[in-house]
Scaffold this motif. Structure first.
Motif, short mmCIF file in Angstrom:
data_model
loop_
_atom_site.label_atom_id
_atom_site.label_comp_id
_atom_site.label_asym_id
_atom_site.label_seq_id
_atom_site.Cartn_x
_atom_site.Cartn_y
_atom_site.Cartn_z
N UNK A 57 5.36 60.69 54.28
CA UNK A 57 5.45 59.34 53.74
C UNK A 57 4.02 58.83 53.58
N UNK A 58 3.66 58.47 52.36
CA UNK A 58 2.33 57.96 52.05
C UNK A 58 2.46 56.49 51.68
N UNK A 59 1.72 55.64 52.37
CA UNK A 59 1.72 54.20 52.06
C UNK A 59 0.30 53.80 51.70
N UNK A 60 0.13 53.36 50.45
CA UNK A 60 -1.20 52.97 49.98
C UNK A 60 -1.40 51.46 49.92
N UNK A 61 -0.36 50.69 50.24
CA UNK A 61 -0.47 49.23 50.20
C UNK A 61 -1.48 48.71 51.21
N UNK A 62 -2.05 47.56 50.94
CA UNK A 62 -3.00 46.94 51.86
C UNK A 62 -2.33 45.80 52.59
N UNK A 63 -2.39 45.83 53.91
CA UNK A 63 -1.87 44.77 54.75
C UNK A 63 -2.92 44.51 55.83
N UNK A 64 -3.54 43.34 55.84
CA UNK A 64 -4.57 43.05 56.84
C UNK A 64 -4.04 43.22 58.26
N UNK A 65 -4.91 43.63 59.17
CA UNK A 65 -4.54 43.87 60.56
C UNK A 65 -3.93 42.63 61.22
N UNK A 66 -4.38 41.45 60.83
CA UNK A 66 -3.86 40.23 61.45
C UNK A 66 -2.38 40.01 61.16
N UNK A 67 -1.83 40.68 60.15
CA UNK A 67 -0.41 40.52 59.78
C UNK A 67 0.51 41.31 60.71
N UNK A 68 -0.07 42.14 61.60
CA UNK A 68 0.69 42.90 62.60
C UNK A 68 1.73 43.83 61.97
N UNK A 69 1.40 44.40 60.82
CA UNK A 69 2.29 45.34 60.13
C UNK A 69 2.47 46.60 60.96
N UNK A 70 3.69 47.12 61.02
CA UNK A 70 4.00 48.37 61.72
C UNK A 70 4.64 49.33 60.74
N UNK A 71 3.93 50.39 60.33
CA UNK A 71 4.48 51.33 59.35
C UNK A 71 5.68 52.11 59.87
N UNK A 72 5.91 52.08 61.18
CA UNK A 72 7.07 52.77 61.74
C UNK A 72 8.37 52.24 61.13
N UNK A 73 8.41 50.96 60.82
CA UNK A 73 9.62 50.38 60.22
C UNK A 73 9.89 50.98 58.85
N UNK A 74 8.85 51.18 58.04
CA UNK A 74 9.00 51.82 56.73
C UNK A 74 9.44 53.27 56.91
N UNK A 75 8.79 54.00 57.79
CA UNK A 75 9.12 55.42 58.00
C UNK A 75 10.56 55.56 58.48
N UNK A 76 10.99 54.72 59.40
CA UNK A 76 12.36 54.77 59.90
C UNK A 76 13.35 54.50 58.76
N UNK A 77 13.04 53.55 57.88
CA UNK A 77 13.92 53.26 56.74
C UNK A 77 14.00 54.47 55.80
N UNK A 78 12.87 55.15 55.57
CA UNK A 78 12.88 56.33 54.72
C UNK A 78 13.68 57.44 55.38
N UNK A 79 13.50 57.63 56.68
CA UNK A 79 14.28 58.66 57.40
C UNK A 79 15.78 58.38 57.30
N UNK A 80 16.17 57.13 57.49
CA UNK A 80 17.58 56.77 57.40
C UNK A 80 18.14 56.97 56.01
N UNK A 81 17.34 56.65 54.99
CA UNK A 81 17.79 56.74 53.62
C UNK A 81 17.89 58.18 53.12
N UNK A 82 17.19 59.10 53.76
CA UNK A 82 17.17 60.48 53.30
C UNK A 82 17.97 61.43 54.17
N UNK A 83 18.81 60.89 55.03
CA UNK A 83 19.64 61.76 55.87
C UNK A 83 20.74 62.40 55.07
#
Length: 83
Positions: A57-83
Motif C-alpha cells: 500500500x503506497x500513500x503519497x498524500x501529505x498530512x502534517x504531523x500535528x493532524x495525528x494521522x495514522x496510516x494503519x487505518x487506511x491499511x486495515x481498510x484496504x486489507x478488509x476490502x481485498x479479502x
C-alpha cells in the motif's frame, strides 16, 4: 530532508514483540499483523508491505504531523476490502 536536499524514507520495522508502525500504538491494535513492514516518508507518506497478503500500500498524500494521522487505518481498510 536527507543529505543533499533529497527526500528520504525510514523503515520502522522492529524486532518481534516491539513492532509498531507509524505512531506509538502496536499494529495489532489496528488488526494488522506484526510482520508488516512500514516505510515512512514526509508528512504521512507511507509504503506498507504486508507479506502474508502479498500486498503493498503506497500513500503519497501529505498530512502534517500535528493532524495525528495514522496510516494503519487506511491499511486495515484496504486489507478488509481485498479479502
Amino acid at each position: 530532508m536527507c543529505a543533499s536536499g533529497t527526500s528520504c524514507w525510514k523503515c520502522t520495522r522492529q524486532p518481534a514483540g516491539r513492532r509498531v508502525g507509524p505512531g506509538d500504538r502496536r499494529d495489532t491494535t489496528f488488526g494488522i499483523k506484526e510482520d508488516t513492514i512500514w516505510f515512512q516518508g514526509h508528512d504521512g507518506q507511507t509504503i506498507t508491505i504486508v507479506p502474508e497478503r502479498k500486498l503493498i500500500v503506497l500513500r503519497m498524500g501529505l498530512t502534517p504531523a500535528w493532524a495525528n494521522y495514522r496510516p494503519q487505518l487506511l491499511v486495515k481498510a484496504v486489507l478488509d476490502a481485498t479479502q
